[in-house]
Design an enzyme around this catalytic site. Sequence first.
Site, PDB file in Angstrom:
ATOM      1  CD  GLU A  13      -2.807  -1.144   2.167  1.00 39.02           C
ATOM      2  OE1 GLU A  13      -4.138  -1.780   2.153  1.00 39.02           O
ATOM      3  OE2 GLU A  13      -2.414  -0.963   3.407  1.00 39.02           O
ATOM      4  N   GLY A  79     -12.545  -4.100   1.757  1.00 37.00           N
ATOM      5  CA  GLY A  79     -13.817  -5.066   1.159  1.00 37.00           C
ATOM      6  C   GLY A  79     -14.973  -4.234   1.028  1.00 37.00           C
ATOM      7  CG  MET A 176      -8.682  -5.171   9.012  1.00 36.94           C
ATOM      8  SD  MET A 176      -7.765  -6.663   8.715  1.00 36.94           S
ATOM      9  CE  MET A 176      -7.711  -7.092  10.481  1.00 36.94           C
ATOM     10  CD  GLU A 177      -5.104  -1.365   8.597  1.00 36.00           C
ATOM     11  OE1 GLU A 177      -5.656  -0.946   7.483  1.00 36.00           O
ATOM     12  OE2 GLU A 177      -4.881  -2.804   8.821  1.00 36.00           O
ATOM     13  CG  ASP A 200     -12.088  -8.278  -0.244  1.00 31.54           C
ATOM     14  OD1 ASP A 200     -10.865  -7.822   0.111  1.00 31.54           O
ATOM     15  OD2 ASP A 200     -12.784  -8.004   0.552  1.00 31.54           O
TER      16      ASP A 200
HETATM   17  N1  ADE Z   1      -9.050  -5.008   3.417  1.00 31.19           N
HETATM   18  C1  ADE Z   1      -9.401  -5.618   2.215  1.00 31.19           C
HETATM   19  N2  ADE Z   1     -10.442  -6.441   2.168  1.00 31.19           N
HETATM   20  C2  ADE Z   1     -10.853  -6.558   3.671  1.00 31.19           C
HETATM   21  C3  ADE Z   1     -11.990  -7.116   4.098  1.00 31.19           C
HETATM   22  N3  ADE Z   1     -12.681  -7.985   3.446  1.00 31.19           N
HETATM   23  N4  ADE Z   1     -12.098  -7.222   5.533  1.00 31.19           N
HETATM   24  C4  ADE Z   1     -11.060  -6.313   6.180  1.00 31.19           C
HETATM   25  N5  ADE Z   1     -10.075  -5.523   5.688  1.00 31.19           N
HETATM   26  C5  ADE Z   1      -9.896  -5.767   4.424  1.00 31.19           C
END
Ligand code: ADE
Length: 250
Positions: A13, A79, A176-177, A200
């Site tokens: 990243e 995501g 997640m951040e 995703d």
């Molecule tokens: N970062 C990218 N895809 C993610 C997901 N599905 N869940 C959490 N963090 C992500």
Amino acid sequence: MSKIGIIGAMELEIETLKEKMNITNTVNKANMSFFEGSLNGTDIVLVKCGIGKVNAGICAQILADNFDVTHIINTGVAGSLDARLDIGDIVVSTAATYHDMDVTVFGYRLGEVPQLGTPEFVADETLIELAKTSCETVNPTIKVFKGRVVSGDQFICSEAAKDAIVNNFDALCTEMEGAAIAHGAFLNKIPFVVIRAISDKADNSAEMDYPTFEREAAIHCAKLIENMLPNIAYSFSAFSYHNLTYLFYG
Ligand code: ADE
């Protein structure tokens, strides 16, 4: 003068920006390397914080304490939580909140950190607009959405986990951040924005899609940020000049 802290969670990243920047100094702290220098003439500090909320929050605090950053940008992948978003599309945060913070028993909103006086962390209007415009300039075939980003210490990769978030939060994507960085920025009164490309769909296909699309998605964000930096510096100096004039002449 502006100095922009740019945080990515993983090497992928930050690597595109790192290759393009002119690094003048590297500071190691809390197991993170802070690259100081410039990119396209704008002063930046680029850092990989590692995965998860604690790493992210610590990183934002170090940027505030040790580097005097004027703005914080969190770049990376996420995501999708919204059927309108395809892999590769970009989300610019209007606000960030935790999907795994729950003190509702005492009357707080789901996601709200108690006693902060805000139900979520609101991103900076100027950074949001600059990010959106830059995306339309450099990634014209990619859709860009403004909206809420949620974060938690979970990689979301099942319909059940995704539905639980979708049912409780009006959000475009999960990662997640971002909210932890936004939290750090909020506590230190630093304008921030989270910019994430969809890697995703946070469902049963996420495990397969994530490794396939993360690189391409991360590059979309890096291109956007590269374009955006001089505009932040310009708008910040115009803002400072305006405020100075106001101070002297009313
Ligand atoms: N970062 C990218 N895809 C993610 C997901 N599905 N869940 C959490 N963090 C992500």
